[in-house]
Structure formats: structure tokens, C-alpha cells
Design an enzyme around this catalytic site. Structure first.
Site, PDB file in Angstrom:
ATOM      1  N   ARG A 179     116.457  12.378 -34.696  1.00  0.00           N
ATOM      2  CA  ARG A 179     115.825  11.223 -35.760  1.00  0.00           C
ATOM      3  C   ARG A 179     114.780  11.910 -36.721  1.00  0.00           C
ATOM      4  O   ARG A 179     114.835  11.864 -37.996  1.00  0.00           O
ATOM      5  CB  ARG A 179     115.245   9.966 -35.099  1.00  0.00           C
ATOM      6  CG  ARG A 179     116.275   9.065 -34.665  1.00  0.00           C
ATOM      7  CD  ARG A 179     115.607   8.077 -33.370  1.00  0.00           C
ATOM      8  NE  ARG A 179     114.628   7.238 -34.035  1.00  0.00           N
ATOM      9  CZ  ARG A 179     113.580   6.498 -33.206  1.00  0.00           C
ATOM     10  NH1 ARG A 179     114.024   6.633 -31.949  1.00  0.00           N
ATOM     11  NH2 ARG A 179     112.743   5.954 -33.970  1.00  0.00           N
ATOM     12  N   ARG A 182     116.204   5.707 -47.286  1.00  0.00           N
ATOM     13  CA  ARG A 182     116.387   6.627 -46.268  1.00  0.00           C
ATOM     14  C   ARG A 182     117.071   7.896 -47.109  1.00  0.00           C
ATOM     15  O   ARG A 182     117.194   8.927 -46.230  1.00  0.00           O
ATOM     16  CB  ARG A 182     116.585   6.278 -44.769  1.00  0.00           C
ATOM     17  CG  ARG A 182     115.536   6.000 -43.856  1.00  0.00           C
ATOM     18  CD  ARG A 182     116.368   5.642 -42.621  1.00  0.00           C
ATOM     19  NE  ARG A 182     115.483   6.077 -41.496  1.00  0.00           N
ATOM     20  CZ  ARG A 182     114.759   4.961 -40.938  1.00  0.00           C
ATOM     21  NH1 ARG A 182     114.375   3.918 -41.319  1.00  0.00           N
ATOM     22  NH2 ARG A 182     114.074   5.330 -39.548  1.00  0.00           N
ATOM     23  N   ARG A 209     105.808   4.529 -27.078  1.00  0.00           N
ATOM     24  CA  ARG A 209     106.517   2.981 -27.572  1.00  0.00           C
ATOM     25  C   ARG A 209     107.401   2.923 -26.733  1.00  0.00           C
ATOM     26  O   ARG A 209     107.798   1.545 -26.524  1.00  0.00           O
ATOM     27  CB  ARG A 209     106.530   3.203 -29.236  1.00  0.00           C
ATOM     28  CG  ARG A 209     107.348   1.982 -29.610  1.00  0.00           C
ATOM     29  CD  ARG A 209     107.480   1.859 -31.188  1.00  0.00           C
ATOM     30  NE  ARG A 209     108.402   3.095 -31.715  1.00  0.00           N
ATOM     31  CZ  ARG A 209     108.854   3.204 -32.879  1.00  0.00           C
ATOM     32  NH1 ARG A 209     108.182   2.713 -33.915  1.00  0.00           N
ATOM     33  NH2 ARG A 209     109.915   3.915 -33.055  1.00  0.00           N
ATOM     34  N   ARG A 241     113.720  -0.224 -26.812  1.00  0.00           N
ATOM     35  CA  ARG A 241     114.514   0.428 -27.634  1.00  0.00           C
ATOM     36  C   ARG A 241     115.138   1.660 -27.098  1.00  0.00           C
ATOM     37  O   ARG A 241     114.356   2.693 -26.711  1.00  0.00           O
ATOM     38  CB  ARG A 241     113.765   0.894 -28.990  1.00  0.00           C
ATOM     39  CG  ARG A 241     113.667  -0.315 -30.010  1.00  0.00           C
ATOM     40  CD  ARG A 241     112.857   0.110 -31.314  1.00  0.00           C
ATOM     41  NE  ARG A 241     113.119   1.332 -31.863  1.00  0.00           N
ATOM     42  CZ  ARG A 241     112.845   1.739 -33.202  1.00  0.00           C
ATOM     43  NH1 ARG A 241     111.878   0.867 -33.738  1.00  0.00           N
ATOM     44  NH2 ARG A 241     113.456   2.756 -33.662  1.00  0.00           N
ATOM     45  N   LYS A 282     104.630   3.116 -39.618  1.00  0.00           N
ATOM     46  CA  LYS A 282     104.876   2.413 -40.746  1.00  0.00           C
ATOM     47  C   LYS A 282     104.812   0.878 -40.503  1.00  0.00           C
ATOM     48  O   LYS A 282     104.245   0.006 -41.215  1.00  0.00           O
ATOM     49  CB  LYS A 282     106.138   2.781 -41.429  1.00  0.00           C
ATOM     50  CG  LYS A 282     106.291   4.073 -41.848  1.00  0.00           C
ATOM     51  CD  LYS A 282     107.763   4.382 -42.538  1.00  0.00           C
ATOM     52  CE  LYS A 282     108.718   4.290 -41.493  1.00  0.00           C
ATOM     53  NZ  LYS A 282     108.906   5.191 -40.672  1.00  0.00           N
TER      54      LYS A 282
HETATM   55  P1  ADP Z   1     111.743   4.348 -36.839  1.00  0.00           P
HETATM   56  O1  ADP Z   1     111.217   4.624 -38.180  1.00  0.00           O
HETATM   57  O2  ADP Z   1     110.817   4.367 -35.658  1.00  0.00           O
HETATM   58  O3  ADP Z   1     112.699   5.730 -36.733  1.00  0.00           O
HETATM   59  P2  ADP Z   1     113.497   1.997 -37.614  1.00  0.00           P
HETATM   60  O4  ADP Z   1     113.142   0.958 -36.858  1.00  0.00           O
HETATM   61  O5  ADP Z   1     112.849   2.217 -39.108  1.00  0.00           O
HETATM   62  O6  ADP Z   1     112.754   3.113 -36.690  1.00  0.00           O
HETATM   63  O7  ADP Z   1     114.876   2.577 -37.726  1.00  0.00           O
HETATM   64  C1  ADP Z   1     115.576   2.476 -36.597  1.00  0.00           C
HETATM   65  C2  ADP Z   1     116.926   3.237 -36.768  1.00  0.00           C
HETATM   66  O8  ADP Z   1     117.846   2.231 -37.669  1.00  0.00           O
HETATM   67  C3  ADP Z   1     116.963   4.249 -37.535  1.00  0.00           C
HETATM   68  O9  ADP Z   1     117.143   5.589 -36.817  1.00  0.00           O
HETATM   69  C4  ADP Z   1     118.514   4.366 -38.084  1.00  0.00           C
HETATM   70  O10 ADP Z   1     119.643   4.532 -37.367  1.00  0.00           O
HETATM   71  C5  ADP Z   1     118.548   3.081 -38.404  1.00  0.00           C
HETATM   72  N1  ADP Z   1     118.021   2.718 -39.924  1.00  0.00           N
HETATM   73  C6  ADP Z   1     116.939   1.765 -39.897  1.00  0.00           C
HETATM   74  N2  ADP Z   1     116.829   2.017 -41.618  1.00  0.00           N
HETATM   75  C7  ADP Z   1     117.825   2.505 -42.232  1.00  0.00           C
HETATM   76  C8  ADP Z   1     118.294   3.021 -43.477  1.00  0.00           C
HETATM   77  N3  ADP Z   1     117.430   2.841 -44.367  1.00  0.00           N
HETATM   78  N4  ADP Z   1     119.350   3.763 -43.525  1.00  0.00           N
HETATM   79  C9  ADP Z   1     120.457   4.038 -42.536  1.00  0.00           C
HETATM   80  N5  ADP Z   1     119.819   3.799 -41.147  1.00  0.00           N
HETATM   81  C10 ADP Z   1     118.713   3.269 -40.995  1.00  0.00           C
END
Ligand code: ADP
Length: 194
Positions: A146, A89, A128, A134, A14
């Protein structure tokens, strides 16, 4: 305006695709993951709260996430539209997003879901993790959590927008350019709202 949700499991590409789409369509990219990492990097209260969940691979509570997203959207009234990445989400977040956009007579035009299978995702994220710095990218148990959280809490968001005729699946395997072209083909067919 065009408001897009870039959707898909963690590691589905994404963020990579959003960067190209922003360039082509002049939209503002909002990644809740990036916003949380910024807050964590600055040790803010919000960052410290988010960290407790992120390091376990759980979702940050809706009220925290929705408040942060609203602030970011409201800071950019000039935007020609948004690409939401990593948000919504949960169905509660989707409802909050629709309500927020409706305040300025806007709506989500489309949700584009990148489809990538679980094993490919685990490999991509571990890869990654070698450079992302991270912690949540370096531990296979957290990565699998996740993915489980995505299936349980996030896939209903696809159905929510599907019921409104807005969800589309896009094959997330192939080169970055091939996937980009698939996304552009879907976007170019959309009718922008005012
Ligand atoms: P990825 O898509 O690789 O899992 P992100 O950078 O989008 O990584 O998100 C990393 C973490 O941040 C998620 O695993 C979650 O814990 C938190 N997070 C991100 N966006 C949201 C959201 N919309 N609602 C709740 N938690 C979120």
C-alpha cells in the site's frame, strides 16, 4: 463552500483528523475506504469487486471509485463543503473530482498532506490492525505494498494540485491535538469559494 482533500499515506491519521475537522467546520466527510468497507460488509456487487483489490493492497479501478464518489457527492447537495479522505488517489481521480465540482461551480480549495515516515506508518497500521478488523492492516507485506502504491500512483496527485497552488504539507507527527491545530491553521487561511 470549502472543499478539502485530506492527503497522506495509509495510516497517516486522515480518518482521525477528518472526524475533528468535520465537527469544527461542519463539512461532510467522504472516505472512499469507508464507503468500500460498507459495500464489502453488505456483500454488494461493488463491495465484492473492490475486495479483490483491497485485500492485495492495490487500488480499486478508477471507474469504479469515481462512480461511487460521484453518487455520494450528488446525494448531498445541501453540504457546506466536503472533506475528501482517501480520494483522489490517482491523477485521473483528481481530474474527475475537479470536473464534478465544476458542474456546481465549486472547486478544491486545498489539499493538506500529512507527512509521516514509512516506518512510523507500518507500526501505526499494525497497531490499528489489532482492533480494526481489517485484513489489509494485519499483514506487513500488504501494508508495504500500500505504501509503494501510494508513492507510485498517489503522490502525483500532490504535484497536480501543487501546480495549481493548492497543495500544502503538514507535519503528521505529534499528538492528535497538535496535528489538528496545524491543519486548522492552514484551513483558516483559505479563501472559501462561493
Ligand atoms: P488507508 O488510507 O489506511 O490505506 P483507506 O481506508 O483509505 O485506508 O483505503 C483502504 C483501501 O481501499 C485502499 O488500500 C484501496 O485498496 C481502496 N481505496 C480506497 N480509496 C480508494 C481510491 N480513491 N481509489 C482506489 N482505491 C481506493
Amino acid at each position: 463552500m470549502i472543499n478539502l482533500i485530506l492527503f497522506g499515506p495509509p495510516g497517516s491519521g486522515k480518518g482521525t483528523q477528518a472526524a475533528y475537522l468535520v465537527d469544527k467546520y461542519q463539512l461532510l466527510h467522504i472516505s472512499t475506504g469507508d464507503l468500500f468497507r460498507y459495500e464489502m460488509g453488505n456483500n454488494t456487487r461493488l463491495g465484492m469487486e473492490a475486495k479483490r483489490y483491497i485485500e492485495k493492497g492495490e487500488l480499486v479501478p478508477d471507474e469504479v471509485t469515481i462512480g461511487m464518489l460521484r453518487n455520494k457527492v450528488e446525494m448531498h447537495p445541501e453540504a457546506a463543503g466536503f472533506i475528501f479522505d482517501g480520494f483522489p488517489r490517482t491523477v485521473a481521480q483528481a481530474e474527475a473530482l475537479d470536473a464534478l465540482l465544476a458542474e456546481s461551480d465549486q472547486e478544491v480549495n486545498a489539499l493538506l498532506a500529512l507527512e509521516v515516515d514509512d516506518e512510523e506508518i507500518v507500526q501505526r497500521i499494525l497497531n490499528r490492525g489489532k482492533t480494526s478488523g481489517r485484513d489489509d492492516d494485519n499483514d506487513e507485506t500488504i501494508i508495504r505494498n500500500r505504501i509503494d502504491v501510494y508513492k507510485r500512483e498517489t503522490t502525483p496527485v500532490f504535484d497536480y494540485y501543487d501546480e495549481r497552488g493548492k497543495s500544502q504539507k503538514v507535519d503528521g507527527l505529534g499528538t492528535i491535538k497538535e496535528i489538528f491545530e496545524r491543519l486548522c491553521a492552514a484551513i483558516d487561511k483559505l479563501q472559501p469559494s462561493r
